[in-house]
Design a protein around this motif. Structure first.
Motif, short mmCIF file in Angstrom:
data_model
loop_
_atom_site.label_atom_id
_atom_site.label_comp_id
_atom_site.label_asym_id
_atom_site.label_seq_id
_atom_site.Cartn_x
_atom_site.Cartn_y
_atom_site.Cartn_z
N LEU A 168 -5.95 0.60 -6.34
CA LEU A 168 -6.57 1.90 -6.05
C LEU A 168 -7.10 1.95 -4.62
CD1 LEU A 168 -8.64 2.62 -9.29
CD2 LEU A 168 -6.33 3.37 -8.71
N ARG B 295 2.19 9.29 -5.94
CA ARG B 295 2.63 10.68 -5.73
C ARG B 295 3.70 11.08 -6.73
NH1 ARG B 295 2.31 10.57 0.89
NH2 ARG B 295 0.14 11.28 0.97
N ASP C 55 0.82 -1.20 0.00
CA ASP C 55 0.00 0.00 0.00
C ASP C 55 0.86 1.26 0.00
OD1 ASP C 55 0.81 -0.67 2.59
OD2 ASP C 55 -0.98 0.12 3.54
N LEU C 56 1.93 1.26 0.81
CA LEU C 56 2.78 2.44 0.88
C LEU C 56 3.64 2.61 -0.37
CD1 LEU C 56 3.86 2.49 4.63
CD2 LEU C 56 1.94 3.64 3.52
N LEU D 299 1.36 4.09 -2.94
CA LEU D 299 1.13 5.51 -2.64
C LEU D 299 2.32 6.35 -3.09
CD1 LEU D 299 -0.43 7.81 -1.31
CD2 LEU D 299 0.63 7.18 0.87
N LEU E 94 -2.55 2.89 -11.65
CA LEU E 94 -2.33 4.21 -11.05
C LEU E 94 -1.96 5.24 -12.12
CD1 LEU E 94 -0.22 3.37 -7.85
CD2 LEU E 94 -2.70 3.68 -8.07
N ALA F 144 -4.00 4.27 2.00
CA ALA F 144 -2.65 4.72 2.40
C ALA F 144 -2.57 6.25 2.38
CB ALA F 144 -1.60 4.12 1.48
N ARG F 145 -3.23 6.88 1.42
CA ARG F 145 -3.21 8.34 1.32
C ARG F 145 -3.82 8.99 2.57
NH1 ARG F 145 -5.12 9.25 -4.12
NH2 ARG F 145 -2.91 9.25 -4.71
N ASP G 211 -12.83 7.11 -2.75
CA ASP G 211 -12.53 8.32 -1.97
C ASP G 211 -13.75 8.75 -1.17
OD1 ASP G 211 -9.93 8.45 -2.88
OD2 ASP G 211 -10.31 10.00 -4.39
N VAL H 175 -4.60 5.20 6.60
CA VAL H 175 -5.38 4.07 7.12
C VAL H 175 -4.67 2.76 6.76
CG1 VAL H 175 -7.60 2.88 7.02
CG2 VAL H 175 -7.53 5.37 6.80
N PRO H 176 -4.40 1.91 7.75
CA PRO H 176 -3.73 0.63 7.47
C PRO H 176 -4.58 -0.25 6.54
CG PRO H 176 -3.81 1.06 9.83
CD PRO H 176 -4.69 2.08 9.18
N MET I 256 -5.93 0.27 -2.08
CA MET I 256 -4.78 0.38 -1.17
C MET I 256 -4.25 1.81 -1.12
SD MET I 256 -2.47 -3.07 -1.52
CE MET I 256 -2.94 -3.91 -3.01
N VAL I 257 -4.15 2.44 -2.30
CA VAL I 257 -3.64 3.82 -2.34
C VAL I 257 -4.60 4.77 -1.64
CG1 VAL I 257 -3.14 5.76 -3.87
CG2 VAL I 257 -2.21 3.51 -4.37
N GLU J 235 -8.18 16.67 6.94
CA GLU J 235 -7.46 17.26 5.81
C GLU J 235 -8.10 16.84 4.50
OE1 GLU J 235 -2.89 17.26 4.03
OE2 GLU J 235 -3.42 16.02 5.73
#
Lengths: 192, 192
Positions: free
Chosen positions: B83, A46, A38-39, A42, A83, B89-90, B49, B93-94, B85-86, B174
């Protein structure tokens, strides 16, 4: 974009009709295999955002990933390709998918060329004195060149013409405004 | 989240130690197969989202996708899982990944249960009078229940504890600020 979870190649080229394609930028987004998926996704997401916001491309060419490539990495590769598609679509930028053999055939004349041949031909096509390194970077540029030289109809949703260059420029400006806003929030500044 | 490009199941449950899990929300994000993949992925990304911003979960459980599932849909499924997971992660959230057989075994006692058995057991576990429809919605709830009942260490990056509930709440606030900003931009309002 040459998708990959450990190394994702990104290449930007510019072209005018009848002129040689020009290298604008090339790089590789890397993530550490010991980080959770997951990270890693991400981080790549980005990184792709940064490339797209900086260069505001007219089109994004992504390598088409097949499930039959039954390496252990195919799921991560597919996810990074996803992505890249979303990052482009979010900005109203059309996406083109090209298979590895289309790319090899386009730049070397043979669908079975090896990585070294692709690197050499990419350097030659773009007039570079040194072949791009690593292979993922060269592959991303090869994808871009393949798309420049594409036959008609290679766009994802080839019949989709709803975004004009003006709309894309507007979407890009919007993305940049959001990026500034994000930076502001991160720095805990007040947005006025 | 039960990833899929045509139907992506989303289920939200709440739980306290020693209490029955409670259904908070369930739904399916659908995209049309005739739409190009980039736009379908974008649509799902925006849908995810919205779910995450609305419910601010403590953890997101996603079905683990295997390349060996050699159906034609596996690439799209993997991309939607990416998607999800991202998106998690964004927000800090685990993410937890569970295999289909883990999920079936957790809710029905058998790793080979069929979809109807999963739907029936999900209804029973959550005290619903009607089984969730379609199967993708039930599968998403089954994933959530599986995660509630998980053995220790099932988190992606299980040794990762860098986000506290307070940090996640801050990240959620945020995200909501950004969502308001996005709405503002879409409506062409001035952000002051």
């Amino acid at each position: 974009m040459d998708p990959g979870l450990t190394r994702c190649g990104v290449g930007v080229v510019d072209s005018r009709p009848g002129r040689r394609a020009v290298l604008v930028g090339v790089g590789v987004l890397r993530t550490a295999p010991e980080t959770s998926t997951d990270l890693r996704l991400l981080e790549i997401s980005r990184g792709l955002d940064t490339w797209l916001d900086e260069h505001v491309p007219d089109v994004v060419a992504v390598e088409r990933v097949f499930a039959q490539n039954n390496r252990g990495t195919v799921m991560g590769t597919a996810q990074v390709a996803g992505l890249a598609m979303v990052a482009a679509a979010r900005r109203g930028v059309p996406v083109a998918l090209h298979t590895p053999s289309e790319v090899k055939a386009a730049v070397t004349g043979s669908g079975r060329a090896d990585k070294a041949q692709v690197q050499k031909m990419v350097a030659s096509i773009l007039g570079l004195s040194v072949a791009p390194e690593p292979a993922d970077a060269a592959d991303a540029l090869a994808l871009a060149v393949t798309h420049l030289w594409r036959p008609a109809g290679a766009l994802q949703g080839g019949d989709r013409h709803e975004t004009t260059p003006a709309q894309r420029a507007w979407a890009a400006a919007e993305q940049q405004a959001k990026a500034r806003y994000r930076t502001g929030v991160r720095g805990r500044e007040q947005v006025r």
